[in-house]
Enzyme design. Structure first.
Site, PDB file in Angstrom:
ATOM      1  N   LYS A  66     -53.661  17.031 -34.610  1.00 14.45           N
ATOM      2  CA  LYS A  66     -54.119  16.750 -33.126  1.00 14.45           C
ATOM      3  C   LYS A  66     -53.609  15.598 -32.730  1.00 14.45           C
ATOM      4  CE  LYS A  66     -58.443  16.382 -30.496  1.00 14.45           C
ATOM      5  NZ  LYS A  66     -60.084  15.779 -30.925  1.00 14.45           N
ATOM      6  N   GLN A  67     -53.200  14.524 -33.753  1.00 12.64           N
ATOM      7  CA  GLN A  67     -52.940  13.192 -33.055  1.00 12.64           C
ATOM      8  C   GLN A  67     -52.283  12.361 -34.435  1.00 12.64           C
ATOM      9  OE1 GLN A  67     -57.314  13.121 -32.921  1.00 12.64           O
ATOM     10  NE2 GLN A  67     -56.895  10.927 -32.772  1.00 12.64           N
ATOM     11  N   GLU A  84     -58.101  15.381 -35.992  1.00 11.08           N
ATOM     12  CA  GLU A  84     -59.572  16.228 -36.090  1.00 11.08           C
ATOM     13  C   GLU A  84     -59.001  17.527 -36.364  1.00 11.08           C
ATOM     14  OE1 GLU A  84     -61.872  15.157 -32.551  1.00 11.08           O
ATOM     15  OE2 GLU A  84     -62.203  12.938 -33.461  1.00 11.08           O
ATOM     16  N   TRP A 123     -64.001   4.976 -32.367  1.00 14.75           N
ATOM     17  CA  TRP A 123     -63.024   3.980 -32.838  1.00 14.75           C
ATOM     18  C   TRP A 123     -62.034   3.541 -31.881  1.00 14.75           C
ATOM     19  CZ3 TRP A 123     -57.792   5.380 -35.398  1.00 14.75           C
ATOM     20  CH2 TRP A 123     -57.350   6.573 -34.813  1.00 14.75           C
TER      21      TRP A 123
HETATM   22  C1  BGC Z   1     -59.958  12.022 -30.627  1.00  9.48           C
HETATM   23  C2  BGC Z   1     -60.540  10.928 -31.084  1.00  9.48           C
HETATM   24  C3  BGC Z   1     -61.078  10.083 -30.079  1.00  9.48           C
HETATM   25  C4  BGC Z   1     -62.042  10.800 -29.168  1.00  9.48           C
HETATM   26  C5  BGC Z   1     -62.547   9.912 -28.183  1.00  9.48           C
HETATM   27  C6  BGC Z   1     -60.761  12.688 -29.745  1.00  9.48           C
HETATM   28  O1  BGC Z   1     -60.358  14.036 -29.009  1.00  9.48           O
HETATM   29  O2  BGC Z   1     -59.564  13.113 -31.365  1.00  9.48           O
HETATM   30  O3  BGC Z   1     -59.566  10.246 -32.153  1.00  9.48           O
HETATM   31  O4  BGC Z   1     -61.787   8.985 -30.652  1.00  9.48           O
HETATM   32  O5  BGC Z   1     -61.284  11.730 -28.621  1.00  9.48           O
HETATM   33  O6  BGC Z   1     -61.540   9.550 -27.254  1.00  9.48           O
END
Ligand code: BGC
Length: 762
Positions: A593-594, A485, A356
């Protein structure tokens, strides 16, 4: 600093970095391929420490995923971008010792990337095992004009000897060994075997083929006219080679061009070989380094004219921004067949997958400054719509399409479904990008030919995956994972539901529009009035969880009931948590995480007033650890909207500088491309306050950090090219192409014409 200096990235100006991070930072690319800036002598020599190689967008092999318990519908194969032989490789033979057989000592003296010309200049000091020293200077570029060409010039001068040196340039090293970090899941690499065949002739060409994905790729090399190096055979392979007498103090110089083909089905590769060699030969005939550079550079002039951001008041940040924009340009597929990998074409991290990241973090930069590239990114998703429909069927979803969480060829490649496949928000993210594209470009042809179908198929997924509560009053979406995540498989993830609601709503809106203008389109896709009503009803009744006690948006139905992870008590070396704790340990806590719910507050600013935003921000910031590079930009933009300038600035600086400082400690496996897109989002949607109103008007509400004197940027909007300069108290706008346009400065309408006009704001 002169304008020229502002586009130079000098190794000496960077903090000390591991060699692999330097290779990433100075990678050259053009959306079709990327070449890591490694030690050009490395080859198969594991004694050297780097990870050299060539990455071609869309060239991958399938590597079987093995599960102890292989449940139905699990992705069976991963797709892994191939790390191909390094075209920079050069072999020296001095005193009977070859640099690819017995390592020479190679010291990086300096590197400079000129982001205006795209030329990377590198100086190495090389010492042979017999203590002969020479200086090796490389100048190289990836053509931005004909994206199949990579061009490199070598200069050597002896530092402490006079005598013979044999130079060998040949394709080789399919079995190149590289240093790997086996313990980092994000850097995961799989073993694969590539096959190669060679043809000699005018242009020695190497065909590389994959065993499982059955793809072929051709790479041809040729010396440029100023290079006197005969074609011969060494180790049974075609090679250009010459023995020179190096005289101490004098320089010898030679150049090569590589033509790097498109990934192609292996089946009819013989015909491909003939066509490729012929066209590469004729396109390169008589070309010099300078001539090839001139046409490439022109494309970069165009790029900077439309996409540059000039920030005055902080030279370090100004350069970091340009570095990020340059890398975004280098990363983006431009052919409608490929997208942008999480690491661009700079490394094998995340196996070269598209996520995404492309639509939500990088796409807006292209949409507003390089709309052709934006369109080509969406066309890639359109091309893979059939696989997404098939995937939905595999998951027993009767209608619509489910795009893969991570992929190269359009099929799902995530092996860990709770933090992968379950991120079904990817569907709405893609639909959101389609709608943004149509709103900003007014490209109705794209809407008709591709965009509408993508919106309908994704909207259908939500209707089929979600359901109504028993009383029929609430539409719920259960068992999904949101962007965060560190929380998996939840019911009613706020972000997912809000995005799904938007997806359903645009399906209604575009259906209503097209019903009158192009009823045949609805017929072709079987869109009925009943279905449009069903979309509308689900959008209206969508559950958006809210905590009445704390008065915050709830990340999911039960997110606030878990204990909060003791962030302050966790030692720094235990981050990122994913490398130190089992997922179930992490899922057990409130720890993000984000940005997750905050992504929704960012994308839908009209959903909440400042007080609501502040409560959401305070709550979620306290439980977010930013272990993903996609997080800080969003928190920074929201801190700015909340008038917290220091916090906004801090987040922004960390975003802008992330790869230049190797802040996440994994730049070696590739850039953080989404974060780079995030730095553009921060400037444009943050400090410049650009927004699209509900009726598709452009609005600006700028407010610069105190120490910046001005910010100049370009935007393209509905056929116009606009240039804006923001200072602490005024906005100057000018139209450079297209018809005059009314936009809003805060809430005042202003007309932009080709006259430069300044407007004061508060
Ligand atoms: C993130 C995702 C992201 C992926 C690739 C992961 O660490 O949690 O949101 O899409 O990295 O960058």
């Amino acid at each position: 600093m002169t304008t020229h200096d502002q586009f130079q990235l000098h190794l000496q100006q960077l903090p000390p970095q591991p060699e692999t991070a330097i290779e990433t930072i100075f990678t050259l690319g053009n959306g079709h391929f990327g070449v890591r800036a490694s030690n050009p002598l490395q080859g198969t020599q594991t004694a050297y420490r780097g990870q050299p190689g060539l990455l071609v967008n869309g060239f991958y092999d399938l590597t079987p995923l093995s599960y102890g318990e292989n449940y139905f519908g699990y992705a069976q194969n991963s797709q892994t971008i191939c790390l191909l032989p390094d075209p920079r490789l050069i072999i020296f033979e001095i005193d009977g010792i070859r640099s690819d057989e017995q390592p020479f000592d190679v010291k990086i003296v300096d590197k400079n990337l000129d982001m205006q010309t795209g030329v990377l200049l590198e100086l190495f000091d090389v010492t042979t095992p017999t203590n002969k020293q020479f200086r090796l200077t490389l100048q190289s570029f990836a053509s931005q004009d004909d994206t199949h060409f990579y061009v490199i010039n070598y200069r050597i001068s002896a530092l402490n000897f006079t005598g013979p040196v044999t130079i060998i340039k040949q394709h080789a090293y399919i079995d190149q060994q590289i240093a790997r970090d086996e313990n980092d899941v994000r850097a995961a690499q799989r073993d694969m075997t590539l096959d190669r065949t060679f043809t000699s002739g005018q242009l020695p060409t190497m065909m590389i083929s994959t065993r499982k994905s059955q793809l072929a790729l051709l790479v041809a090399m040729t010396p440029l006219p100023d290079t006197n190096m005969p074609l011969t055979t060494i180790d049974d392979l075609p090679a250009y080679s010459r023995t020179l007498d190096l005289t101490s103090g004098l320089t010898v110089n030679f150049s090569f061009a590589y033509a790097i083909g498109n990934p192609h089905p292996l089946l009819d590769a013989t015909q491909l070989l003939q066509d490729f060699t012929e066209t590469a030969e004729s396109r390169l005939a008589g070309q010099t380094f300078d001539a090839l550079l001139a046409s490439s550079q022109q494309r970069l002039v165009d790029f900077w004219r439309d996409s540059d951001i000039a920030l005055h008041g902080d030279d370090t940040l100004a350069k970091a921004i340009r570095f990020n924009l340059f890398h975004l340009f280098q990363a983006a597929g431009r052919d409608g067949q490929t997208s942008i990998a999480a690491k661009g074409l700079t490394g094998t991290g995340y196996e070269g997958h598209y996520f995404w990241d492309a639509e939500m973090f990088m796409f807006p930069f292209f949409l507003y400054t390089q709309p052709k590239i934006a369109k080509s990114l969406l066309l890639y998703r359109y091309k893979t719509l059939p696989q997404a429909q098939q995937r939905a069927r595999e998951l027993a979803i009767k209608n619509g399409a489910l795009y893969p969480w991570r992929t190269i060829n359009g099929e799902e490649a995530s092996s860990y479904y709770p933090a992968g496949t379950a991120q079904v928000h990817i569907d709405a993210d893609i639909a959101y990008a389609v709608a943004a594209y149509v709103a900003v470009t007014d490209d109705q042809t794209f809407l008709l030919q591709a965009g509408y179908e993508m919106i309908i198929q994704t909207a259908r997924f939500w209707l089929a995956y979600g359901h109504y509560t028993a009383d029929g009053m609430d539409f719920v979406i259960e068992d999904v994972t949101g962007p965060d995540e560190y929380t998996a498989m939840v019911n009613n993830n706020y972000f997912t539901n809000r995005m799904a609601q938007y997806n359903l709503q645009i399906a209604v809106d575009y259906s209503t529009q097209l019903k009158h203008e192009h009823p045949e389109k609805l017929v072709a896709l079987n869109v009925t009035t009943a279905e449009i009503d069903a979309f509308q009803r689900a959008a209206t009744h969508m559950t958006l969880p809210y905590d009445d006690e704390r008065r915050i948006k709830l990340q999911d139905d039960v997110s606030t009931t878990k204990p909060v992870w003791p962030i302050a008590e966790t030692p720094r070396n235990q981050f990122p948590l994913l490398l130190h704790f089992h997922p179930m340990t992490i899922y057990h806590y409130q720890v993000n995480k984000q940005a997750d719910t905050m992504m929704s507050d960012f994308l839908f600013p009209d959903d909440q007033d400042q007080a609501q935003l502040q409560r959401d921000f305070d709550y979620y910031e306290a439980i977010t650890v930013h272990d993903s590079s996609l997080s800080r930009a969003i928190f920074g933009i929201l801190a700015h909207r909340l008038h917290q300038p220091e916090k906004a600035y801090q987040y922004f600086t960390e975003t802008a500088m992330m790869d230049l400082t190797n802040a996440q400690d994994n730049t070696g496996s590739g850039i953080h491309a989404a974060n780079m897109g995030g730095s553009w989002l921060s400037l444009i949607f943050g400090f410049a306050g650009v927004a699209l109103t509900a009726d598709h008007q452009l609005r600006l509400d700028p407010r610069l950090p105190e120490n910046w004197t001005s910010l100049r940027f370009q935007l393209q909007f509905r056929g116009r090219k606009l240039v804006f300069t923001v200072t602490q108290s005024a906005l100057t706008c000018r139209l450079i192409a297209g018809k005059p346009l009314t936009i809003y400065l805060q809430h005042e309408p202003i007309l932009i014409t080709n006259e430069s006009i300044s407007h004061r704001f508060l």
